[in-house]
Design a protein around this motif. Structure first.
Motif, PDB file in Angstrom:
ATOM      1  N   VAL A 100       0.824  -1.201   0.000  1.00 51.41           N
ATOM      2  CA  VAL A 100       0.000   0.000   0.000  1.00 51.41           C
ATOM      3  C   VAL A 100       0.866   1.261   0.000  1.00 51.41           C
ATOM      4  N   LYS A 101       1.743   1.400   1.002  1.00 52.71           N
ATOM      5  CA  LYS A 101       2.605   2.576   1.117  1.00 52.71           C
ATOM      6  C   LYS A 101       4.074   2.160   1.085  1.00 52.71           C
ATOM      7  N   ASP A 102       4.933   3.106   0.796  1.00 54.73           N
ATOM      8  CA  ASP A 102       6.369   2.860   0.800  1.00 54.73           C
ATOM      9  C   ASP A 102       6.829   2.668   2.245  1.00 54.73           C
ATOM     10  N   PRO A 103       7.396   1.500   2.588  1.00 59.79           N
ATOM     11  CA  PRO A 103       7.809   1.255   3.977  1.00 59.79           C
ATOM     12  C   PRO A 103       9.202   1.788   4.316  1.00 59.79           C
ATOM     13  N   GLN A 104       9.831   2.512   3.412  1.00 58.77           N
ATOM     14  CA  GLN A 104      11.168   3.030   3.658  1.00 58.77           C
ATOM     15  C   GLN A 104      11.235   3.776   4.994  1.00 58.77           C
ATOM     16  N   THR A 105      12.216   3.438   5.813  1.00 62.77           N
ATOM     17  CA  THR A 105      12.463   4.180   7.050  1.00 62.77           C
ATOM     18  C   THR A 105      12.800   5.626   6.702  1.00 62.77           C
ATOM     19  N   ARG A 106      12.285   6.565   7.498  1.00 61.53           N
ATOM     20  CA  ARG A 106      12.474   7.990   7.220  1.00 61.53           C
ATOM     21  C   ARG A 106      13.282   8.661   8.332  1.00 61.53           C
ATOM     22  N   LEU A 107      14.238   9.486   7.920  1.00 58.54           N
ATOM     23  CA  LEU A 107      15.080  10.234   8.841  1.00 58.54           C
ATOM     24  C   LEU A 107      14.842  11.724   8.625  1.00 58.54           C
ATOM     25  N   LEU A 108      14.398  12.417   9.671  1.00 57.25           N
ATOM     26  CA  LEU A 108      14.174  13.859   9.620  1.00 57.25           C
ATOM     27  C   LEU A 108      15.211  14.540  10.503  1.00 57.25           C
ATOM     28  N   ILE A 109      15.992  15.443   9.888  1.00 62.68           N
ATOM     29  CA  ILE A 109      17.085  16.108  10.580  1.00 62.68           C
ATOM     30  C   ILE A 109      16.649  17.505  11.035  1.00 62.68           C
ATOM     31  N   ASN A 110      16.957  17.808  12.291  1.00 69.47           N
ATOM     32  CA  ASN A 110      16.689  19.127  12.871  1.00 69.47           C
ATOM     33  C   ASN A 110      17.575  20.159  12.175  1.00 69.47           C
ATOM     34  N   ASP A 111      16.951  21.185  11.569  1.00 70.25           N
ATOM     35  CA  ASP A 111      17.751  22.176  10.839  1.00 70.25           C
ATOM     36  C   ASP A 111      18.255  23.306  11.729  1.00 70.25           C
ATOM     37  N   GLY A 112      17.971  23.222  13.031  1.00 69.39           N
ATOM     38  CA  GLY A 112      18.426  24.255  13.958  1.00 69.39           C
ATOM     39  C   GLY A 112      17.534  25.476  13.991  1.00 69.39           C
ATOM     40  N   LYS A 113      16.500  25.464  13.150  1.00 67.59           N
ATOM     41  CA  LYS A 113      15.571  26.591  13.094  1.00 67.59           C
ATOM     42  C   LYS A 113      14.143  26.161  13.454  1.00 67.59           C
ATOM     43  N   GLY A 114      14.056  25.000  14.101  1.00 64.14           N
ATOM     44  CA  GLY A 114      12.756  24.533  14.552  1.00 64.14           C
ATOM     45  C   GLY A 114      12.020  23.669  13.559  1.00 64.14           C
ATOM     46  N   ARG A 115      12.678  23.290  12.464  1.00 60.33           N
ATOM     47  CA  ARG A 115      12.034  22.437  11.477  1.00 60.33           C
ATOM     48  C   ARG A 115      12.872  21.177  11.240  1.00 60.33           C
ATOM     49  N   TYR A 116      12.196  20.142  10.707  1.00 53.69           N
ATOM     50  CA  TYR A 116      12.820  18.838  10.553  1.00 53.69           C
ATOM     51  C   TYR A 116      12.733  18.429   9.087  1.00 53.69           C
ATOM     52  N   ARG A 117      13.907  18.348   8.440  1.00 54.09           N
ATOM     53  CA  ARG A 117      14.000  18.126   7.006  1.00 54.09           C
ATOM     54  C   ARG A 117      14.247  16.642   6.707  1.00 54.09           C
ATOM     55  N   ASP A 118      13.539  16.152   5.681  1.00 56.76           N
ATOM     56  CA  ASP A 118      13.690  14.747   5.294  1.00 56.76           C
ATOM     57  C   ASP A 118      15.065  14.529   4.668  1.00 56.76           C
ATOM     58  N   GLN A 119      15.869  13.717   5.334  1.00 57.47           N
ATOM     59  CA  GLN A 119      17.205  13.358   4.847  1.00 57.47           C
ATOM     60  C   GLN A 119      17.333  11.833   4.762  1.00 57.47           C
ATOM     61  N   SER A 120      16.245  11.199   4.338  1.00 62.46           N
ATOM     62  CA  SER A 120      16.203   9.735   4.314  1.00 62.46           C
ATOM     63  C   SER A 120      17.175   9.127   3.320  1.00 62.46           C
ATOM     64  N   GLN A 121      17.713   9.935   2.427  1.00 65.79           N
ATOM     65  CA  GLN A 121      18.711   9.419   1.483  1.00 65.79           C
ATOM     66  C   GLN A 121      19.984   8.984   2.199  1.00 65.79           C
ATOM     67  N   HIS A 122      20.128   9.357   3.468  1.00 62.04           N
ATOM     68  CA  HIS A 122      21.295   8.951   4.250  1.00 62.04           C
ATOM     69  C   HIS A 122      21.097   7.608   4.964  1.00 62.04           C
ATOM     70  N   LEU A 123      19.941   6.967   4.711  1.00 59.53           N
ATOM     71  CA  LEU A 123      19.661   5.634   5.242  1.00 59.53           C
ATOM     72  C   LEU A 123      19.730   4.614   4.112  1.00 59.53           C
ATOM     73  N   PRO A 124      20.034   3.351   4.434  1.00 57.88           N
ATOM     74  CA  PRO A 124      19.963   2.313   3.407  1.00 57.88           C
ATOM     75  C   PRO A 124      18.542   2.196   2.847  1.00 57.88           C
ATOM     76  N   ALA A 125      18.428   2.067   1.534  1.00 59.45           N
ATOM     77  CA  ALA A 125      17.122   1.874   0.911  1.00 59.45           C
ATOM     78  C   ALA A 125      16.650   0.443   1.155  1.00 59.45           C
ATOM     79  N   HIS A 126      15.340   0.275   1.356  1.00 57.99           N
ATOM     80  CA  HIS A 126      14.805  -1.076   1.581  1.00 57.99           C
ATOM     81  C   HIS A 126      13.326  -1.119   1.217  1.00 57.99           C
TER      82      HIS A 126
END
Length: 457
Positions: A315-341
């Motif tokens: 149904v949905k993409d099960p890829q684990t997601r990593l959101l990095i704190n940008d230091g300005k109160g927001r969390y940016r998707d940086q999932s490309q830094h995780l192994p794809a699965h």
């Protein structure tokens, strides 16, 4: 030729045994494997297959964990229930009595049958704290189908008293977090709720609960949901309390089948929805959420463990997601830094398995569709938030199953976190870090040496 090989290996071991000689862990492992094959050293009687040894763990399930391949071990927490100085393991069991495993101090666990009664519940999660402030650890369980949450107060001797009537109400609970949210020094409880009518059917509205510990009667709880939480349809599968904005109080991360959320705490336990700070690039069905500093900048980041569906198809993409704190109160998707699965994950944990000071990830894995058991995965952090799959060198080859939530804590006394990998309908796995001590305690056998070839008459 056989005699020459034996002579070579003996000389190699004599060389490695010289005082003050420094050799790498990899070299030691290779030499040990050669020696075992040659029959030079004894090996544990439980050894059946000569596989590549893990650099971090030994799977001690066969010898140190009671056999229970049919139970659904959904979640676990490590606490010292009897004040003997070592950690014991409390397990939330789906469709069975919850379990307490007592530790002998060396990582050998024994089932204390009946510690939480013999009633069967659909328990999903467990957390622990000293709720009544008597110096002993207590535990709380949340259940889904039967909607009967449970509170057990510890007596400090390994026994527990059922105090579930102190919990305000029941619900279809699928998430649980414990912590002091209002700054009064008492641990409070957050329950994550869902509104499932069937596995793949429609959902009814489901709001999370906040239960504040009563300062006048510690260990009793006041339902503060209406006044302290946003009026949202949460559909929560997991929760995490952490100071996400750095103001000194616990904020709330919500893992949902619909929309993951971020709630900021005003310091008094009132939560405000700040989910627009999350960069969610794709629809997710999240089962667990964790906060940790992935890139070493001193700010908390977020990881989401996801499934494609609850085994209902792709149904949905099960890829684990990593959101990095940008230091300005927001969390940016940086999932490309995780192994794809493409496997689904109902849980995982953050642990520094290579002891380099950077947090790594252990993740449970199940192939969906099919609900196929898989080997748990290990992802190593380079210290800057880039993760590499090192499963083959870290996770023992027999650590396979329908992995679920993972508990951690030092069970064998070496000051490193061991792992209890919950499983659904397959044997839970126990991974210990003191590999040398474990093998030293096992019965020893010597491999059978091949016979000399028969000479023709």
């Amino acid at each position: 030729m056989a005699r020459e090989k034996m002579k070579y290996l003996r000389s190699l071991f004599n060389f490695l045994g010289r005082p003050r000689l420094q050799i790498s862990r990899k070299t030691s492992a290779v030499v040990s494997l050669l020696a075992i094959t040659a029959g030079l050293i004894a090996v544990p009687a439980s050894t059946r297959i000569l596989e590549r040894p893990s650099t971090a763990y030994v799977d001690a399930t066969l010898t140190n964990l009671p056999e229970a391949p049919d139970i659904h071990a959904m979640d676990s927490v490590f606490i010292d229930v009897d004040h003997d100085g070592d950690l014991d393991v409390v397990v939330a069991v789906e469709y069975g009595p919850n379990r307490l495993y007592m530790n002998d101090g060396a990582g050998r666990l024994q089932w204390a049958e009946g510690a939480f009664g013999d009633q069967r519940h659909d328990s999903e999660h467990v957390r622990a704290a000293d709720f009544d402030k008597d110096g002993n650890m207590d535990v709380v369980f949340v259940t889904e189908t039967d909607q009967v949450h449970s509170l057990f107060l510890g007596n400090g001797k390994g026994g527990f008293t059922d105090a579930s009537d102190r919990l305000p109400r029941g619900s279809q609970g699928n998430g649980l977090a414990v912590g002091d949210v209002n700054g009064d020094g008492l641990p409070d409880i957050v329950v994550g709720n869902t509104g499932e009518l069937s596995q793949a059917g429609p959902l009814i509205r489901a709001r999370n609960f906040l239960w504040l510990n009563d300062p006048a009667r510690p260990g009793h709880f006041i339902d503060a949901t209406t006044t302290h939480l946003p009026h949202t349809d949460d559909q929560s599968e997991g929760l995490a309390l952490a100071d996400m904005d750095g103001d000194g109080d616990l904020d709330l991360l919500v893992a949902s089948t619909q929309r993951d959320r971020l709630l900021f705490n005003d310091g008094k336990g009132h939560f405000i929805d700040e989910s627009d700070r999350l960069e969610i690039k794709a629809p997710m069905e999240t089962r667990e959420v964790h906060a940790f500093d992935a890139n070493g900048d001193g700010k908390l980041d977020i990881i989401y463990f996801n499934v494609t569906s609850n085994n209902a198809g792709w149904v949905k993409d099960p890829q684990t997601r990593l959101l990095i704190n940008d230091g300005k109160g927001r969390y940016r998707d940086q999932s490309q830094h995780l192994p794809a699965h493409i496997f689904s994950s109902w849980g995982g944990t953050i642990v520094d398995f290579n002891q380099d000071g950077a947090p790594d990830i252990i993740i449970s894995a199940i192939q969906v569709p099919g609900f196929v058991p898989l080997q748990s995965r290990a992802w190593q952090n380079d210290g800057k938030g880039n993760f590499t799959d090192v499963t083959l060198s870290v996770i023992p080859g027999i650590t396979v199953g329908r992995g679920w939530s993972i508990g951690q804590g030092d069970l064998d006394g070496d000051k490193k976190p061991d792992l209890f990998i919950g499983q659904w309908g397959t044997q839970a796995r126990l991974l210990l870090t003191d590999i040398r001590r474990y093998f030293a305690a096992q019965p020893r056998i010597f491999p059978i040496r091949p016979a000399e070839p028969l000479q023709p008459d």
